[in-house]
Scaffold this motif. Sequence first.
Motif: not given
Length: 218
Positions: A169-175
């Motif tokens: 996944a390319a998320s930079t802010d998982p929350f």
Amino acid sequence: MEENRTEASAASKPARARNRRGEGGRLREDIIAAAVELLDEAGDERAITLRSVARRVGIAAPSIYPHFPDQPAIMLAVVRREFAELERGLRSAVEGAGGDPRRRLFAICEAYLEFAQTHPERYRAMFGGLWMPTLGDSSLTEADLSALGAETLHVLVDALGACVAAGQAASTDPFADAVALWLGLHGLAHQRAVTRAFPWPEDIADRVITALAHLKDA
């Protein structure tokens, strides 16, 4: 008048045997279980009153007071119980999905949607569609309300974080992205419940999950 009709329709049980010393916790759980039954049957939290719950359990209404001061307190206990049940279901989905983070994330999302479909009345109560809690209720605090669903969200956050760590996944802010994903799942669950005739694409859940979790091509 409406409350009387609702309560009259609730099935009552024979008088309940008095608890032995140390069994007060069992009565508390019986009260919560009775409230859940009433919610499932009526689809409306107004069916849950001290008298209707007492009738269902087989006790006198004043016997509820040592455990719950009022109806909002019973509803809070119901909602807490169902969030705990949802969390158990999500964690069970993780355990059954094997070691691949992407598969675990999809399993969690599918379990969430299944819970909403299987228990629609409970689900709506959990998210305010039936029960609208307020801080004016004598038994509720800001901490009570802010904690509702926190653990279930953490399951989703951890799963998305694992996808990021695995390069899936390319998320930079998982929350923040987990919150967005939950909102997407919640919206899909709600619309499936209220818009039954809509021609949903078969892969709509996969599309929502893939887009909002910023998943890379498998």
